[in-house]
Design a protein around this motif. Structure first.
Motif, PDB file in Angstrom:
ATOM      1  N   ASN A   1     -12.176  -4.169   0.386  1.00 11.14           N
ATOM      2  CA  ASN A   1     -12.109  -3.653  -0.896  1.00 11.14           C
ATOM      3  C   ASN A   1     -13.193  -2.363  -0.818  1.00 11.14           C
ATOM      4  O   ASN A   1     -12.872  -1.339  -1.473  1.00 11.14           O
ATOM      5  CB  ASN A   1     -12.787  -4.567  -1.961  1.00 11.14           C
TER       6      ASN A   1
ATOM      7  N   LYS B   1     -11.578   0.601   0.785  1.00  9.12           N
ATOM      8  CA  LYS B   1     -10.493   1.114  -0.020  1.00  9.12           C
ATOM      9  C   LYS B   1     -11.062   1.782  -1.230  1.00  9.12           C
ATOM     10  O   LYS B   1     -10.258   2.808  -1.673  1.00  9.12           O
ATOM     11  CB  LYS B   1      -9.859  -0.375  -0.529  1.00  9.12           C
ATOM     12  N   TYR B   2     -12.004   1.181  -1.964  1.00  8.87           N
ATOM     13  CA  TYR B   2     -12.305   1.693  -3.391  1.00  8.87           C
ATOM     14  C   TYR B   2     -13.432   2.677  -3.297  1.00  8.87           C
ATOM     15  O   TYR B   2     -14.273   2.910  -4.067  1.00  8.87           O
ATOM     16  CB  TYR B   2     -12.632   0.698  -4.352  1.00  8.87           C
TER      17      TYR B   2
ATOM     18  N   ASP C   1     -21.339  -0.534  -2.236  1.00 13.80           N
ATOM     19  CA  ASP C   1     -20.607   0.574  -1.649  1.00 13.80           C
ATOM     20  C   ASP C   1     -20.908   1.631  -2.578  1.00 13.80           C
ATOM     21  O   ASP C   1     -21.573   1.348  -3.607  1.00 13.80           O
ATOM     22  CB  ASP C   1     -18.975   0.323  -1.555  1.00 13.80           C
TER      23      ASP C   1
ATOM     24  N   ILE D   1     -12.403  -9.258 -13.681  1.00  9.46           N
ATOM     25  CA  ILE D   1     -12.379  -8.858 -12.332  1.00  9.46           C
ATOM     26  C   ILE D   1     -12.621 -10.476 -11.620  1.00  9.46           C
ATOM     27  O   ILE D   1     -13.328 -11.277 -12.147  1.00  9.46           O
ATOM     28  CB  ILE D   1     -13.577  -8.070 -11.596  1.00  9.46           C
TER      29      ILE D   1
ATOM     30  N   ARG E   1      -6.328  -6.051 -12.079  1.00  6.97           N
ATOM     31  CA  ARG E   1      -6.891  -5.001 -11.116  1.00  6.97           C
ATOM     32  C   ARG E   1      -7.426  -3.898 -12.447  1.00  6.97           C
ATOM     33  O   ARG E   1      -7.101  -3.785 -13.702  1.00  6.97           O
ATOM     34  CB  ARG E   1      -5.861  -4.032 -10.512  1.00  6.97           C
ATOM     35  N   ALA E   2      -8.714  -3.359 -12.129  1.00  3.57           N
ATOM     36  CA  ALA E   2      -9.272  -2.411 -13.053  1.00  3.57           C
ATOM     37  C   ALA E   2      -8.480  -1.287 -13.478  1.00  3.57           C
ATOM     38  O   ALA E   2      -7.694  -0.757 -12.827  1.00  3.57           O
ATOM     39  CB  ALA E   2     -10.646  -2.150 -12.546  1.00  3.57           C
TER      40      ALA E   2
ATOM     41  N   GLY F   1      -2.543  -2.939  -3.849  1.00  3.73           N
ATOM     42  CA  GLY F   1      -3.382  -4.282  -4.015  1.00  3.73           C
ATOM     43  C   GLY F   1      -2.491  -4.928  -5.045  1.00  3.73           C
ATOM     44  O   GLY F   1      -1.753  -4.755  -5.689  1.00  3.73           O
ATOM     45  N   THR F   2      -2.946  -6.225  -4.846  1.00  6.27           N
ATOM     46  CA  THR F   2      -2.134  -7.342  -5.818  1.00  6.27           C
ATOM     47  C   THR F   2      -3.118  -7.993  -6.774  1.00  6.27           C
ATOM     48  O   THR F   2      -2.694  -8.833  -7.741  1.00  6.27           O
ATOM     49  CB  THR F   2      -1.664  -8.584  -4.780  1.00  6.27           C
ATOM     50  N   GLY F   3      -4.564  -7.702  -6.694  1.00  8.63           N
ATOM     51  CA  GLY F   3      -5.674  -8.403  -7.688  1.00  8.63           C
ATOM     52  C   GLY F   3      -5.557  -9.888  -7.355  1.00  8.63           C
ATOM     53  O   GLY F   3      -5.964 -10.690  -8.318  1.00  8.63           O
TER      54      GLY F   3
ATOM     55  N   GLY G   1      -7.366 -10.808  -4.038  1.00 12.67           N
ATOM     56  CA  GLY G   1      -8.218 -10.994  -3.396  1.00 12.67           C
ATOM     57  C   GLY G   1      -9.374 -11.636  -3.638  1.00 12.67           C
ATOM     58  O   GLY G   1     -10.031 -12.472  -3.164  1.00 12.67           O
ATOM     59  N   LEU G   2     -10.115 -11.043  -4.840  1.00 12.89           N
ATOM     60  CA  LEU G   2     -11.237 -11.426  -5.630  1.00 12.89           C
ATOM     61  C   LEU G   2     -11.144 -12.897  -5.970  1.00 12.89           C
ATOM     62  O   LEU G   2     -12.145 -13.709  -5.915  1.00 12.89           O
ATOM     63  CB  LEU G   2     -12.006 -10.588  -6.489  1.00 12.89           C
TER      64      LEU G   2
END
Ligand code: ADP
Length: 393
Positions: free
Chosen positions: A289, A292-293, A319, A332, A338-339, A349-351, A353-354
């Motif tokens: 993440n 990626k972000y 980050d 989140i 997803r934001a 992304g799928t939302g 992972g977190l």
């Protein structure tokens, strides 16, 4: 003998009137608030019949006779409603006593009429309120029953959804494994080398298949976590080594986006007590993440510190990326969330992972929280319990 003034005062103050009748029920005396009688439009003259004055006594002949015979000392007819001259309803209670002159034989009946409108109205009001409450309670009970039924249906649907997702993900993994196996074979074939025109295409196929595999694994993890089927193998883990290893897997991505990466670790950090494979998954999600972000030329840092007060290791993945809008922070980590600024990263992304990351951290006895400033970057904090007495070099 009661003073006449006191007697009058009581009659007025207590909202009562009285009548004394002889053995033939003819009125001998009458006094007090006569309007309580007159409102019924009856004759209040001496000599008139008590039964005309209080028609409600009709039907109580037995009790009246018992009073006159001296076998009953009193009876009452409660909450009789009458109408006054203005047509308004009021309530009275009729008290009837055997009347003995000079405490001798019964000479007739003492009839007392008492205005109990206030009590009557209060009672009526109370009954009304009680009925309304009962009605509300009934409505609530029915709504609850409906809600319970709807909840049970939702739970059943949710279980069905989890079963479907779990079966679908399992079924997808088998063909995916064979695709990845053949791609590996094509790339590493010692006899035939791939035509340069096809090299890039096969590379894209490989990356896409790997991504699909990661998504199916995430879906499986979510259903396992929801069902409480995650098994952990706890052991002593050197978090510094784990982070180094995961970061080395991401070297191509760091280089491609020209991010700088740093690990800040305390010199003598205790080992964590956790599941090594799952901890790798945790850091892999967070580093993926962070890369990626964060727009090109960013900075990603992982710091590992021991907090002696709480006796935990605090890991922080920081980050300099797009950050998370304050309004989205509380969501989140919820499945599929997803934001609202996620498009800035132009990433897939799928939302999921977190949600998995947070659940795994918590299953290991830790906590996860996020600090983020929009446009400046984010820090994901995690805590790990320590394994007593073992320190990294
Ligand atoms: P995914 O990355 O597949 O969308 P995640 O569950 O890993 O799913 O993340 C959920 C959302 O949280 C992301 O879609 C993104 O909006 C936000 N997010 C996660 N990590 C970061 C980060 N390091 N910087 C900014 N936003 C992030």
């Amino acid at each position: 003998m009661l003073d006449t003034f006191v007697a009058q005062l009581i009659l007025q103050e207590r909202q009562i009137a009285y009548a004394i009748a002889d053995q033939a029920l003819r009125l001998e005396q009458i006094g007090g608030r006569l309007d309580l009688f007159e409102s019924a439009g009856v004759c209040t003259a001496v000599g008139a019949s008590l039964l005309d004055l209080a028609r409600e006594l009709i039907g109580y002949e037995d009790q009246v006779q018992a009073l006159l015979a001296g076998t009953l000392s009193s009876f009452q007819v409660a909450m009789v409603n009458r109408e006054n001259a203005a047509g308004e309803l009021f309530y009275v209670t009729l008290h009837n006593y055997a009347y003995r002159r000079d405490n001798g034989a019964v000479t007739g009946i003492l009839h007392i009429i008492e205005d109990v409108t206030l009590t009557g109205k209060n009672n009526q009001h109370l009954t009304q309120q009680r009925n309304e409450l009962f009605l509300l309670y009934e409505q609530l009970r029915r709504a609850n029953l409906k809600l319970e039924a709807a909840n049970a249906e939702l739970r059943a649907l949710d279980a069905l959804k989890s079963k479907f997702v779990s079966i679908a993900a399992h079924e997808l993994r088998t063909p995916l494994a064979s695709i990845l196996g053949y791609i590996d074979f094509i790339f590493n074939d010692p006899i035939r080398t791939l035509h340069p025109d096809h090299q890039a295409s096969v590379d894209v196929i490989g990356k896409s298949a790997n991504r699909l595999l990661a998504i199916t694994n995430n879906l499986l993890d979510v259903t396992r976590i929801e069902a409480g089927y995650v098994e952990l193998t706890l052991g002593s883990v050197d978090l510094g080594k784990i982070v180094e290893e995961i970061a080395s897997h991401f070297r191509p991505e760091f280089e491609q986006k020209q991010h700088t990466f740093r690990i800040e670790k305390e010199p003598r950090l205790p080992y964590a007590l956790c599941d090594e494979a799952r901890t790798m998954q945790i850091f892999s999600n967070l580093l993926s993440n962070a890369i990626k972000y964060t727009p090109d030329h960013g900075r990603v840092t992982v710091s590992l510190r021991y907090n002696p007060q709480k006796d935990v290791i605090i890991a922080a993945v920081t980050d300099t990326g797009i950050g998370i809008p304050a309004a989205d922070l509380q969501n989140i980590g919820k499945n599929f969330f997803r934001a609202s600024n996620v498009h800035l990263s132009r990433s897939n992304g799928t939302g999921l992972g977190l949600n998995i990351t947070r659940s795994l951290v918590e299953l290991q006895g830790g906590r996860m929280w996020i600090e983020s400033t929009l446009g400046q970057g984010s820090t994901f904090y995690l805590t790990f319990p320590i394994d007593d007495g073992i320190f990294s070099a």
